[in-house]
Write a protein that holds these residues in place. Structure first.
Motif, PDB file in Angstrom:
ATOM      1  N   THR A 273      38.782  58.411  -5.467  1.00  0.00           N
ATOM      2  CA  THR A 273      39.495  57.161  -5.139  1.00  0.00           C
ATOM      3  C   THR A 273      39.241  56.666  -3.724  1.00  0.00           C
ATOM      4  O   THR A 273      39.574  55.526  -3.403  1.00  0.00           O
ATOM      5  CB  THR A 273      41.008  57.354  -5.301  1.00  0.00           C
ATOM      6  OG1 THR A 273      41.471  58.316  -4.335  1.00  0.00           O
ATOM      7  CG2 THR A 273      41.357  57.836  -6.709  1.00  0.00           C
ATOM      8  N   ALA A 274      38.680  57.507  -2.890  1.00  0.00           N
ATOM      9  CA  ALA A 274      38.498  57.153  -1.479  1.00  0.00           C
ATOM     10  C   ALA A 274      37.247  57.812  -0.926  1.00  0.00           C
ATOM     11  O   ALA A 274      36.683  58.736  -1.526  1.00  0.00           O
ATOM     12  CB  ALA A 274      39.734  57.572  -0.668  1.00  0.00           C
ATOM     13  N   ARG A 289      39.508  57.424   6.694  1.00  0.00           N
ATOM     14  CA  ARG A 289      39.628  57.395   5.227  1.00  0.00           C
ATOM     15  C   ARG A 289      39.563  55.936   4.770  1.00  0.00           C
ATOM     16  O   ARG A 289      40.268  55.073   5.303  1.00  0.00           O
ATOM     17  CB  ARG A 289      40.948  58.031   4.771  1.00  0.00           C
ATOM     18  CG  ARG A 289      41.137  57.998   3.243  1.00  0.00           C
ATOM     19  CD  ARG A 289      42.481  58.583   2.817  1.00  0.00           C
ATOM     20  NE  ARG A 289      42.729  58.352   1.403  1.00  0.00           N
ATOM     21  CZ  ARG A 289      42.726  59.293   0.454  1.00  0.00           C
ATOM     22  NH1 ARG A 289      42.473  60.548   0.799  1.00  0.00           N
ATOM     23  NH2 ARG A 289      42.968  58.994  -0.809  1.00  0.00           N
ATOM     24  N   TYR A 290      38.695  55.685   3.769  1.00  0.00           N
ATOM     25  CA  TYR A 290      38.496  54.339   3.244  1.00  0.00           C
ATOM     26  C   TYR A 290      38.918  54.314   1.781  1.00  0.00           C
ATOM     27  O   TYR A 290      38.361  55.044   0.959  1.00  0.00           O
ATOM     28  CB  TYR A 290      37.029  53.938   3.371  1.00  0.00           C
ATOM     29  CG  TYR A 290      36.692  52.577   2.808  1.00  0.00           C
ATOM     30  CD1 TYR A 290      36.918  51.423   3.551  1.00  0.00           C
ATOM     31  CD2 TYR A 290      36.136  52.441   1.546  1.00  0.00           C
ATOM     32  CE1 TYR A 290      36.596  50.172   3.052  1.00  0.00           C
ATOM     33  CE2 TYR A 290      35.808  51.193   1.026  1.00  0.00           C
ATOM     34  CZ  TYR A 290      36.043  50.067   1.785  1.00  0.00           C
ATOM     35  OH  TYR A 290      35.726  48.831   1.275  1.00  0.00           O
ATOM     36  N   GLU A 291      39.933  53.507   1.456  1.00  0.00           N
ATOM     37  CA  GLU A 291      40.419  53.390   0.082  1.00  0.00           C
ATOM     38  C   GLU A 291      39.522  52.432  -0.698  1.00  0.00           C
ATOM     39  O   GLU A 291      39.364  51.265  -0.323  1.00  0.00           O
ATOM     40  CB  GLU A 291      41.864  52.893   0.065  1.00  0.00           C
ATOM     41  CG  GLU A 291      42.850  53.749   0.847  1.00  0.00           C
ATOM     42  CD  GLU A 291      43.074  55.112   0.215  1.00  0.00           C
ATOM     43  OE1 GLU A 291      42.758  55.277  -0.987  1.00  0.00           O
ATOM     44  OE2 GLU A 291      43.559  56.018   0.925  1.00  0.00           O
ATOM     45  N   SER A 294      41.517  49.218  -2.317  1.00  0.00           N
ATOM     46  CA  SER A 294      42.082  48.193  -1.437  1.00  0.00           C
ATOM     47  C   SER A 294      41.217  47.860  -0.231  1.00  0.00           C
ATOM     48  O   SER A 294      41.410  46.832   0.411  1.00  0.00           O
ATOM     49  CB  SER A 294      43.454  48.649  -0.936  1.00  0.00           C
ATOM     50  OG  SER A 294      43.320  49.815  -0.118  1.00  0.00           O
ATOM     51  N   GLU A 296      41.403  49.564   2.422  1.00  0.00           N
ATOM     52  CA  GLU A 296      42.184  49.987   3.584  1.00  0.00           C
ATOM     53  C   GLU A 296      41.470  51.111   4.326  1.00  0.00           C
ATOM     54  O   GLU A 296      40.967  52.055   3.726  1.00  0.00           O
ATOM     55  CB  GLU A 296      43.568  50.452   3.148  1.00  0.00           C
ATOM     56  CG  GLU A 296      44.463  50.896   4.308  1.00  0.00           C
ATOM     57  CD  GLU A 296      45.806  51.425   3.837  1.00  0.00           C
ATOM     58  OE1 GLU A 296      46.586  51.878   4.687  1.00  0.00           O
ATOM     59  OE2 GLU A 296      46.055  51.389   2.604  1.00  0.00           O
TER      60      GLU A 296
END
Length: 626
Positions: A273-274, A289-291, A294, A296
């Protein structure tokens, strides 16, 4: 002094261990890498025995077990996805030519891991959940191959080409295989082809455009989820390294907008997921951390310095190996604790002493601003100064702990490390500027920093040492010949010394790199090889030179170094040579100490810096073509 002296490097008789030696002997561990389906089983490297070897770590019991035990050390290893097997690469005395073997995680005999495959140079390895292995190989006969090895079956060749290539990854379900290749002939800019198990092509991603506009790609790993065919890819389309998504089945490409300066490396979180982003900028790095859903972006708690490797755990935490020039390396967790302490060592040293921090300087050079890192001892300059030149050339010095530069500072020297054109970390244009005038370009940047160092009062112009290993050793010999008035001493470890002979003797992947850098082979562009070869300028040397070389080195082979040394002997030029039984550097701690001791003693004899008188000064602060 004329002629050659064969050095023996016998240890000093001191009873107290100086800080600089303690930094080498202190126990260290690499980042533990865990089995994908058994995260409580990990594999790491350590120098606990005095030689860097592989260790298994059972996190449920806390047990550490030494896996390998070889005279010249072992660092190439990987765990099978189920954690049952440790694969490690077995070469001969550091020559990087050998076979993969495997050993049960909890101990047992080593056995051949890829029966049917002859010894080779390793070009990547990917292990599947069903026991399948994808093995990249190259030999001195030329070309690269990729083989599929299934349990109980003969290896099947699924890829072959005369240009360099390697394994880039295996999908979670084992159905897709990524191969990084340079079939277009540019060894600095790879393309990616995804294959099925039968060798047929699923998709091709190629950013090469010919001429100076060729762009490189890097396979960062398939999505860690069954049925997800997306491949995380590093690209240079916007002038730097950053990640994107590519689905080779559908051909869909998805850009990832990550607004951070500098280069970005990435890895998947285990649930897919990230992404874990390793952000490198101006010789330092941090984690984010890159989502994916989203976009984010969240910064993780990483201290100022350099992250030398990081892995996300199934619980969402991240383990990373961190250090700075002043602080020795430690494996940390974003949960706030130290993850792994080294195994006990016989001499009882607990940890390496601190060193001094680096300061940053930027100097206007002929190709743009040059970044350099400076460490200096206590007191007022000008100091005797070592220009410690990094290898690669596609690498860069960073704010990370290094026992070698710290030792020079302890001995009263300032140390300057230059990220010359050709270095990574400063954008694609900076790295790709290294073409055709190879060696001479880098030395122009080093000269600009040298002029700053003298004009600023930091460096004593009569006591400048040019030093480095591998490509840094090559630049040392080339610099001594092309800038003879500038340098008082030269220290070259595992260097390129005779470029034409080096080309003919080196491993095939490096032949391809040299053809890319120089625009062809020695037969095709002889004038460029001559202009870039230290042997061409050997009769111009003024500074005494110390050379160390591995007898089994496939990257900077011994014959071309012998050619250079023979010419030094004919000229009666002052030099010393130390040959040792290993490859491109040593994994044995005492050998590393011995070599640095010889280098420091050589420089001291020829410079006699204030406060040294041939021996080490007290530290101001308490306490390795490639």
């Amino acid at each position: 002094m004329g002629g050659m002296t064969e050095s023996n490097g016998s240890p000093r008789g001191d009873t107290a261990m100086p800080d600089w030696e303690t930094r080498f002997r202190a126990p260290r561990v690499g980042l533990p890498r865990w089995a994908k389906d058994a995260p409580d089983r990990s594999l790491f490297t350590s120098n606990a025995t005095g030689t860097f070897e592989l260790y298994a770590w059972d996190r449920t019991t806390g047990e550490h077990r030494q896996v390998t035990d070889r005279p010249n050390g072992t660092t190439g290893g990987v765990l099978s996805p189920d954690g049952e097997w440790i694969w490690w690469f077995s070469d001969t005395d550091g020559d990087e030519f050998g076979v993969w073997v495997r050993q049960p995680f909890h101990g047992g005999e080593d056995r051949p891991a890829t029966p049917g495959l002859e010894p080779s140079y390793p070009d990547g390895l990917a292990l599947g959940r069903d026991g399948t292995a994808v093995v990249g190989r190259s030999t001195d006969k030329g070309g690269s191959t990729v083989h599929l090895v299934r349990p109980g079956q003969e290896p099947v060749e699924i890829y072959r080409h005369q240009q360099s290539a390697g394994v880039g990854g295996l999908s979670h379900d084992g159905s897709l295989i990524a191969v990084e290749h340079t079939e277009h002939g540019d060894a600095m800019h790879a393309s990616i082809r995804v294959l099925r198990a039968d060798g047929s092509t699923v998709g091709e991603l190629d950013d090469t455009r010919g001429g100076t506009e060729e762009l490189g790609l890097s396979a960062m790993g398939f999505a860690p989820v069954d049925g997800d065919s997306r491949l995380l890819v590093g690209h240079q389309r916007r002038g730097r390294w950053e990640p994107m998504m590519w689905d080779p089945v559908t051909g869909e490409e998805t850009a990832l907008v990550i607004d951070l300066p500098g280069d970005l490396d990435a890895d998947w979180y285990p649930d897919g997921t990230a992404l874990l982003i390793d952000h490198s900028h101006h010789a330092r790095s941090e984690l984010w951390r890159y989502e994916l859903a989203s976009g984010e972006l969240t910064r993780l708690d990483t201290p100022p310095g350099t992250v030398s490797g990081a892995l996300p755990r199934p619980d969402g935490t991240v383990e990373f190996l961190w250090s700075s020039a002043a602080k020795p390396p430690v494996v940390r967790s974003t949960a706030g604790h130290v993850v792994l302490t080294p195994p006990a060592v016989p001499h009882g040293i607990a940890q390496a002493p601190d060193s001094v921090p680096v300061s940053d300087i930027w100097v206007e050079g002929p190709g743009g601003k040059v970044h350099a890192l400076v460490q200096k001892p206590a007191g007022e300059g000008p100091f005797p100064t070592v220009f410690d030149i990094h290898g690669g050339p596609t690498w860069h010095d960073s704010d990370a702990f290094a026992a070698g530069p710290a030792a020079w500072v302890d001995h009263g020297y300032a140390v300057i490390r230059v990220n010359y054109r050709g270095s990574t970390g400063y954008g694609r244009a900076w790295t790709d500027a290294l073409k055709h005038r190879v060696g001479l370009i880098e030395l122009e940047d080093i000269a600009a920093v040298r002029e700053w160092a003298v004009a600023s009062g930091l460096a004593d112009p009569e006591r400048l040492v040019l030093a480095g290993g591998s490509w840094g050793g090559y630049l040392t010999l080339l610099g001594l010949g092309t800038q003879p008035e500038a340098w008082a001493v030269g220290l070259a470890a595992v260097p390129v010394a005779d470029y034409v002979t080096a080309y003919h003797d080196e491993m095939e992947a490096l032949k391809a790199l040299d053809r890319t850098l120089l625009g062809g082979s020695p037969e095709e562009v002889p004038e460029r090889y001559a202009a870039s070869s230290p042997l061409t300028y050997v009769d111009r040397l003024r500074a005494p030179v110390y050379i160390s070389a591995g007898m089994n080195d496939p990257r900077c082979p011994i014959r071309q170094i012998d050619n250079y040394v023979e010419r030094l002997e004919e000229l009666g030029h002052p030099h010393e040579v130390y040959r040792y039984d290993a490859g491109h550097g040593s994994l044995v701690v005492e050998e590393r100490i011995k070599q640095l001791r010889l280098e420091i003693a050589f420089a001291d004899r020829h410079l006699n810096p204030r406060g040294s008188q041939g021996g080490p000064a007290e530290p101001a602060l308490p306490g390795p073509r490639g």
